[in-house]
Design a protein around this motif. Structure first.
Motif, PDB file in Angstrom:
ATOM      1  N   SER A 143     -48.544 114.475  36.277  1.00  0.00           N
ATOM      2  CA  SER A 143     -49.655 113.605  36.030  1.00  0.00           C
ATOM      3  C   SER A 143     -49.282 112.071  35.435  1.00  0.00           C
ATOM      4  O   SER A 143     -49.969 111.484  35.772  1.00  0.00           O
ATOM      5  N   ALA A 144     -48.746 112.512  34.305  1.00  0.00           N
ATOM      6  CA  ALA A 144     -48.749 111.277  34.188  1.00  0.00           C
ATOM      7  C   ALA A 144     -47.569 110.228  34.363  1.00  0.00           C
ATOM      8  O   ALA A 144     -47.581 109.042  34.697  1.00  0.00           O
ATOM      9  N   PHE A 145     -46.853 111.237  34.908  1.00  0.00           N
ATOM     10  CA  PHE A 145     -45.406 110.216  36.039  1.00  0.00           C
ATOM     11  C   PHE A 145     -46.612 109.066  37.273  1.00  0.00           C
ATOM     12  O   PHE A 145     -46.159 108.143  37.542  1.00  0.00           O
ATOM     13  N   VAL A 146     -46.885 110.267  37.954  1.00  0.00           N
ATOM     14  CA  VAL A 146     -48.096 109.816  39.452  1.00  0.00           C
ATOM     15  C   VAL A 146     -48.219 108.486  38.977  1.00  0.00           C
ATOM     16  O   VAL A 146     -48.832 107.022  39.828  1.00  0.00           O
ATOM     17  N   SER A 147     -49.233 109.059  37.792  1.00  0.00           N
ATOM     18  CA  SER A 147     -50.308 107.869  37.585  1.00  0.00           C
ATOM     19  C   SER A 147     -49.827 106.552  36.670  1.00  0.00           C
ATOM     20  O   SER A 147     -50.199 105.434  37.364  1.00  0.00           O
ATOM     21  N   GLY A 148     -48.731 107.189  36.299  1.00  0.00           N
ATOM     22  CA  GLY A 148     -48.366 105.818  34.924  1.00  0.00           C
ATOM     23  C   GLY A 148     -47.463 104.594  36.526  1.00  0.00           C
ATOM     24  O   GLY A 148     -47.546 103.695  35.876  1.00  0.00           O
ATOM     25  N   LEU A 149     -46.603 105.260  37.475  1.00  0.00           N
ATOM     26  CA  LEU A 149     -46.277 104.905  38.913  1.00  0.00           C
ATOM     27  C   LEU A 149     -47.569 103.551  39.729  1.00  0.00           C
ATOM     28  O   LEU A 149     -47.610 102.540  39.745  1.00  0.00           O
ATOM     29  N   PHE A 150     -48.660 104.313  39.859  1.00  0.00           N
ATOM     30  CA  PHE A 150     -49.947 103.558  40.785  1.00  0.00           C
ATOM     31  C   PHE A 150     -50.114 102.205  39.535  1.00  0.00           C
ATOM     32  O   PHE A 150     -51.161 101.793  40.030  1.00  0.00           O
ATOM     33  N   ALA A 151     -50.539 102.990  38.121  1.00  0.00           N
ATOM     34  CA  ALA A 151     -50.705 102.019  37.637  1.00  0.00           C
ATOM     35  C   ALA A 151     -49.899 100.631  37.085  1.00  0.00           C
ATOM     36  O   ALA A 151     -50.313  99.826  36.861  1.00  0.00           O
ATOM     37  N   CYS A 152     -48.688 101.364  36.783  1.00  0.00           N
ATOM     38  CA  CYS A 152     -47.990  99.807  36.503  1.00  0.00           C
ATOM     39  C   CYS A 152     -47.583  98.854  37.709  1.00  0.00           C
ATOM     40  O   CYS A 152     -48.179  97.232  37.756  1.00  0.00           O
ATOM     41  N   GLN A 153     -48.289  99.326  39.161  1.00  0.00           N
ATOM     42  CA  GLN A 153     -48.586  98.461  40.160  1.00  0.00           C
ATOM     43  C   GLN A 153     -48.814  98.098  40.482  1.00  0.00           C
ATOM     44  O   GLN A 153     -49.599  96.876  41.217  1.00  0.00           O
ATOM     45  N   TRP A 154     -50.276  98.549  40.307  1.00  0.00           N
ATOM     46  CA  TRP A 154     -51.887  98.292  40.733  1.00  0.00           C
ATOM     47  C   TRP A 154     -51.747  96.723  39.097  1.00  0.00           C
ATOM     48  O   TRP A 154     -52.378  95.666  39.750  1.00  0.00           O
TER      49      TRP A 154
END
Length: 274
Positions: free
Chosen positions: A231-242
């Motif tokens: 959950s931290a990895f997937v949400s991190g991918l999204f947040a970084c690009q956003w």
């Protein structure tokens, strides 16, 4: 810790590690609201921080590969200089971490009121970016060190590391895209270093006899750790690009209002809870 709590805290870590709202502050608030109590919280912290570090590497894999390729040419080229600027920015946070480790760790012990105050400060920093004139400057050794000083202050729970460093970069006249990239890459070594230190500390604690309080608490299961990591990895991918898109569009002031609101709620929650 249940699967649901691991998912929630993992998402909080992943999103807030990159969004300018303070991951440490939100994790402390999240733990307080969920009333999470486990015998080895340090292990969960290692896992979710490792997940967000991995998401940073994935997003910037081409840039990191280019920098490393340039470094191993053993020339004073742009890539080598960039990596030295990152190293220079790490000095302040390294000094603060070594000299004030115990004092800082005490602030990460459910001090929700302090977190609320620091979130309000983060909001002020983010709002100041609206006053910065748009420029196209590069990252120099001088402003790399200045941004590093800001990162050292951002060790405090409630002050966003990405938000404060990006805000400082913009006010120093650094190009928006370059400011976001440098901010995320400069925090990668400290995050990895923190994870390593936590691993060492966890292994040392594991080798000692558990305290009476720790024994009474339920240990974290392996599956809970896996769920938290994912959950931290997937949400991190999204947040970084956003976040990269947000900086380009100069929308940081909206997160300033968010930090004002959450900071105020955290302070009020402290008094109501008391």
């Amino acid at each position: 810790m249940s699967f649901l709590e691991a998912i929630i805290l993992g998402i909080i870590q992943g999103l807030t590690e990159f969004l300018p709202v303070s991951s440490s502050g939100h994790i402390e608030i999240g733990k307080a609201i969920l009333d999470v109590q486990v015998s080895d919280p340090l292990l969960f912290s290692i896992v979710v921080h490792g997940a967000t570090a991995l998401s940073t590497i994935v997003v910037f894999r081409k840039t990191i590969g280019s920098l490393l390729a340039g470094l191993f040419k053993f020339k004073w080229n742009d890539e080598t200089q960039y990596l030295f600027k990152i190293a220079l920015s790490m000095i302040p946070v390294g000094v603060v971490g070594v000299l004030f480790e115990e004092q800082i760790e005490e602030l990460f012990d459910g001090n929700v009121f302090f977190v609320g105050l620091m979130l309000l400060l983060t909001g002020v920093l983010l709002y100041f970016t609206t006053l910065a004139k748009e420029k196209h400057g590069k990252v120099t050794f001088k402003n790399a060190f200045v941004v590093g000083l800001v990162q050292a202050i951002a060790i405090l729970p409630g002050i966003s590391r990405s938000g404060s460093t990006i805000a400082a970069s913009l006010m120093l006249g650094i190009n928006k895209e370059k400011a976001a990239q440098f901010s995320f890459l400069m925090v990668l070594p400290p995050i990895l270093g923190t994870v390593l230190l936590k691993v060492i500390k966890f292994m040392e604690l594991s080798g000692t006899e558990a305290s009476v309080d720790a024994v009474a608490l339920e240990p974290i299961s392996g599956m809970v750790l896996v769920v938290g990591f994912i959950s931290a990895f997937v949400s991190g991918l999204f947040a970084c690009q956003w976040m990269i898109k947000i900086v380009k569009r100069s929308k940081l002031q909206y997160f300033a209002f968010y930090c004002f609101a959450v900071g105020a709620i955290a302070c009020i929650y402290t008094f109501i809870g008391a």
